[in-house]
Design an enzyme around this catalytic site. Structure first.
Site, PDB file in Angstrom:
ATOM      1  N   CYS A 134       0.849  -1.196   0.000  1.00 30.18           N
ATOM      2  CA  CYS A 134       0.000   0.000   0.000  1.00 30.18           C
ATOM      3  C   CYS A 134       0.883   1.244   0.000  1.00 30.18           C
ATOM      4  O   CYS A 134       1.523   1.558   1.009  1.00 30.18           O
ATOM      5  CB  CYS A 134      -0.920  -0.006   1.220  1.00 30.18           C
ATOM      6  SG  CYS A 134      -1.918   1.485   1.394  1.00 30.18           S
ATOM      7  N   CYS A 146      -0.194   3.968   2.466  1.00 29.33           N
ATOM      8  CA  CYS A 146       0.107   3.632   3.865  1.00 29.33           C
ATOM      9  C   CYS A 146       1.595   3.738   4.169  1.00 29.33           C
ATOM     10  O   CYS A 146       1.998   4.253   5.213  1.00 29.33           O
ATOM     11  CB  CYS A 146      -0.355   2.212   4.175  1.00 29.33           C
ATOM     12  SG  CYS A 146      -2.054   1.836   3.735  1.00 29.33           S
ATOM     13  N   ASP A 147       2.417   3.218   3.268  1.00 28.18           N
ATOM     14  CA  ASP A 147       3.832   2.984   3.568  1.00 28.18           C
ATOM     15  C   ASP A 147       4.821   3.779   2.719  1.00 28.18           C
ATOM     16  O   ASP A 147       6.021   3.565   2.815  1.00 28.18           O
ATOM     17  CB  ASP A 147       4.148   1.485   3.400  1.00 28.18           C
ATOM     18  CG  ASP A 147       3.264   0.613   4.272  1.00 28.18           C
ATOM     19  OD1 ASP A 147       2.830   1.090   5.327  1.00 28.18           O
ATOM     20  OD2 ASP A 147       3.011  -0.552   3.905  1.00 28.18           O
TER      21      ASP A 147
END
Length: 376
Positions: A226, A229-230
């Site tokens: 993701c 997200c990351d």
């Protein structure tokens, strides 16, 4: 559960006495009575009163739980004394739950929090740990309330503690079988059988892995699924995105605004993503395409250091140095247990409306397991 049922019965008894009292008064003609009112006789009213008196007398002198169970089963002998329940029957009454949540990710724990805060008995079944896939994320910067960010594992624990603060109980258990069609839902798990009136399915959807050696070990150490997200820790670094659909294209665009260099690796010679993504990717100066290529190996020490790519036409291999790789080759909903009961779409996601109701009464689907446009 016992108190809710008892309260409901007492309310019914109160209505009975009101209706019975109305019948005895000599007043002007009343509107036509309901079927319920017509069915009540003085004998019925007396029987109800005796039942209530005996219940409270039994509860006061002996055991309230057993008295509630007796009233629930409505098991009185001719003398009005409750029949003794065996251990199995008592356990069944005591463990009947209002809500069972399957999955302790953000969606499941949010459902548990709201249900428990409303005074319902709630159990959350989770086979691993609180937070779901979020727990694997090193740094979360897009969740409100944490100005310095927070790691996914800690955020998952905080969500669990919030739900437990209002009485929700978390059971580390894997669900083996689910029977959801009846009024009472039954879940068979590694920790026993759980029964409840409502089930919230929050099992999520997992990212499809590449299937190369070392992939699982390197999750969070250079291997991610993701970009939103990351992606932040890779500012000014070199990353790769594997895939050719909309998710891969969106991840590549997101990372192009963060990383110094982005490689987009696809096994075909053109993207499957919709046209809206093509021009922005082609025009991004730091995005480079690796066509007709697959990842045959992950190069690493303690963290990922690069990829070995294989040309699908010539089988030639080459190494590509990068600090991180974002794998976007599809998702798989965790609905194996539920394929025979709630309605699923063609991709296997549970079909539920915006209120999260499924086609089964008392069964809800929340989070990534539900059919919807956007997922993390």
């Amino acid at each position: 559960m016992r108190f809710n049922r008892l309260l409901a019965l007492i309310c019914v008894f109160a209505l009975v006495f009101v209706f019975a009292g109305c019948k005895s008064k000599k007043e002007k003609p009343q509107p036509q009575k309901t079927e319920f009112e017509q069915g009540m006789t003085a004998k019925d009213t007396l029987a109800v009163k005796e039942l209530v008196d005996k219940f409270f007398s039994y509860a006061k002198s002996k055991n309230f739980d057993e008295a509630a169970a007796m009233l629930y089963r409505n098991d009185l002998d001719k003398k009005g004394e409750p029949q003794q329940l065996d251990n199995e029957e008592m356990a069944e009454v005591k463990t009947m739950l209002d809500v069972i949540v399957v999955g302790a990710g953000p969606a499941g724990l949010t459902a548990a929090l709201y249900a428990a805060r409303s005074g319902l008995s709630v159990v959350v079944l989770e086979k691993l740990s609180a937070g779901g896939q979020m727990a694997l994320t090193e740094q979360i910067d897009n969740y409100p309330g944490f100005e310095d960010g927070i790691d996914g594992f800690t955020l998952g624990e905080k969500m669990q503690q919030s739900a437990e603060r209002f009485g929700a109980v978390t059971e580390l258990a894997e669900v083996y079988k689910a029977s959801l069609s009846g009024k009472i839902k039954t879940l068979e798990t590694s920790e026993g059988v759980f029964q409840g009136r409502t089930v919230v399915i929050a099992t999520g959807a997992s990212h499809r892995p590449l299937g190369v050696p070392g992939e699982e070990t390197l999750i969070g150490k250079g291997v991610h699924y993701c970009a939103a997200c990351d992606g932040a820790p890779y500012r000014g670094k070199t990353v790769a995105v594997v895939g050719g659909g909309n998710s891969a294209a969106a991840d590549a665009l997101t990372l192009s605004r963060i990383a110094q260099k982005v490689y987009l690796i696809h096994r075909r010679d053109s993207l499957r993503a919709t046209k809206v993504y093509h021009a922005p990717l082609m025009n991004a100066p730091n995005v480079e395409f690796c066509w007709n290529s697959t990842v045959s190996a992950l190069l690493h020490e303690s963290r990922l250091t690069g990829l070995r790519l294989k040309d699908v036409n010539t089988s030639a291999e080459r190494e590509l140095a990068c600090d991180g790789v974002f794998i976007s080759v599809g998702r798989a909903p965790a609905t194996e247990l539920f394929r025979s009961e709630p309605a699923l779409d063609k991709s296997g996601y549970i079909m539920a409306d915006e209120s999260t109701r499924t086609n089964l009464p008392g069964v809800f689907a929340v989070g990534d397991v539900r059919t919807k446009a956007l997922r993390q």
